[in-house]
Design an enzyme around this catalytic site. Sequence first.
Site, PDB file in Angstrom:
ATOM      1  N   HIS A 172       0.817  -1.269  -0.138  1.00 52.01           N
ATOM      2  CA  HIS A 172       0.102   0.087   0.068  1.00 52.01           C
ATOM      3  C   HIS A 172       0.888   1.264   0.086  1.00 52.01           C
ATOM      4  O   HIS A 172       0.683   1.971   0.989  1.00 52.01           O
ATOM      5  CB  HIS A 172      -0.891  -0.013   1.529  1.00 52.01           C
ATOM      6  CG  HIS A 172      -1.949   0.901   1.154  1.00 52.01           C
ATOM      7  ND1 HIS A 172      -1.815   2.381   1.327  1.00 52.01           N
ATOM      8  CD2 HIS A 172      -3.248   0.494   1.659  1.00 52.01           C
ATOM      9  CE1 HIS A 172      -3.333   2.811   1.470  1.00 52.01           C
ATOM     10  NE2 HIS A 172      -3.890   1.796   1.681  1.00 52.01           N
ATOM     11  N   GLU A 275      -0.927   1.133  -5.402  1.00 50.36           N
ATOM     12  CA  GLU A 275      -0.768  -0.022  -4.558  1.00 50.36           C
ATOM     13  C   GLU A 275      -0.717  -1.536  -5.613  1.00 50.36           C
ATOM     14  O   GLU A 275      -1.954  -1.695  -6.111  1.00 50.36           O
ATOM     15  CB  GLU A 275      -1.947  -0.042  -3.426  1.00 50.36           C
ATOM     16  CG  GLU A 275      -2.043   1.243  -2.799  1.00 50.36           C
ATOM     17  CD  GLU A 275      -3.392   1.056  -2.145  1.00 50.36           C
ATOM     18  OE1 GLU A 275      -3.905   2.088  -1.940  1.00 50.36           O
ATOM     19  OE2 GLU A 275      -3.880   0.315  -1.572  1.00 50.36           O
TER      20      GLU A 275
HETATM   21  O1  TA6 Z   1      -5.971   1.605  -0.332  1.00 51.77           O
HETATM   22  C1  TA6 Z   1      -7.340   2.277  -0.374  1.00 51.77           C
HETATM   23  C2  TA6 Z   1      -7.955   2.011   0.897  1.00 51.77           C
HETATM   24  O2  TA6 Z   1      -8.305   0.763   1.200  1.00 51.77           O
HETATM   25  C3  TA6 Z   1      -9.218   3.137   1.150  1.00 51.77           C
HETATM   26  O3  TA6 Z   1     -10.245   2.590   0.956  1.00 51.77           O
HETATM   27  C4  TA6 Z   1      -8.813   3.664   2.620  1.00 51.77           C
HETATM   28  O4  TA6 Z   1      -9.415   3.035   3.327  1.00 51.77           O
HETATM   29  C5  TA6 Z   1      -7.371   3.688   2.695  1.00 51.77           C
HETATM   30  O5  TA6 Z   1      -7.012   2.237   2.073  1.00 51.77           O
HETATM   31  C6  TA6 Z   1      -6.717   3.882   4.064  1.00 51.77           C
HETATM   32  O6  TA6 Z   1      -7.042   2.634   4.861  1.00 51.77           O
HETATM   33  P1  TA6 Z   1      -6.550   2.831   6.518  1.00 51.77           P
HETATM   34  O7  TA6 Z   1      -7.061   1.448   7.226  1.00 51.77           O
HETATM   35  O8  TA6 Z   1      -4.996   2.619   6.538  1.00 51.77           O
HETATM   36  O9  TA6 Z   1      -6.938   4.079   7.095  1.00 51.77           O
END
Ligand code: TA6
Length: 303
Positions: A172, A275
């Site tokens: 991510h 990601e």
């Molecule tokens: O990768 C995108 C995502 O899945 C979004 O939906 C958003 O929630 C982001 O990740 C961040 O997630 P987190 O749990 O780190 O706040």
Amino acid sequence: MSGTLTVEELDRRFGIAGRAQLLNDPGGLPKVRVTSPESTGEIHLHGAQVTSWAPAGAEEVVFLSRHARWEQGKAIRGGIPICFPWFRGKADNSQAPAHGVVRTRIWALESIGQNAEGVSVSMSTASDPDTRRLWPGEFRVLQRATFGKELKLEFTVSNTGTSPFRFEEALHTYYKVGDARKVRIRGLDGVAYLDNTDGNRRKTQQGDVVISAPTDNAYMNTSAGLQLLDSVLNRQVQITKQNSHSTVVWNPWAEGAQALSDLGQDEWQQMACVEASNILDNAIELAPLEGHTITVTMAVNPL
Ligand code: TA6
């Protein structure tokens, strides 16, 4: 083993003079700081999370929030969190933590070594009673980060049990950008995606991805290499990947950022998440004793 050693003992055992040093992070947990003629970088035992990489002569490539929390059991906002074995919320358990169970735990330091590509740091973690409470799979995961002219991440999942399992994964990555509203992500033209800001409606990408509103797109069935074009920092990040069939692009925009207490007011403008992943229909099935490695490599060049 490495979990019980102090940072000084870890440094004596794994440190490489002038190349890799073990230090405490703001949460008092060990991190590895890499310094070499090719680049500098940092990776934490907390989530095996890279939080910095800067090739020699270039600016920092990885975004890290000034408001990041450094607490066991909490996710670090920024860097390269590892999502496994599910992505976002757990479909059958709304109480389960988002993005799985490994980004919030302390991993074991396996090795630090020098090679032709740079300095490689390997960390691992495995299933235990805590993970079994949320997910039945028996697993061991290994993250190998190689800091050099390029940054290479190799995330390996091994099924250490006697039953097959299906998992999602994502590296991510939060890229540091000059202005999220002015970057272009090239390489997804014509690719179908699910828009998570619009009920996961299925859409098709037209041209470059630009960020002009809350963005949370899951591009499916794509192994394409990408370019993150940054006209403000006057650079492009070349992103290539192996064994990854989906790509997520995320930016919370102003309103989404307000809901995130560990992201500063305007910091959403300095980040763009791209990601490399295997999620939703691209989730991976793994038979007992089988392994799977997703690889991401990033390189920086002037625009
Ligand atoms: O990768 C995108 C995502 O899945 C979004 O939906 C958003 O929630 C982001 O990740 C961040 O997630 P987190 O749990 O780190 O706040």
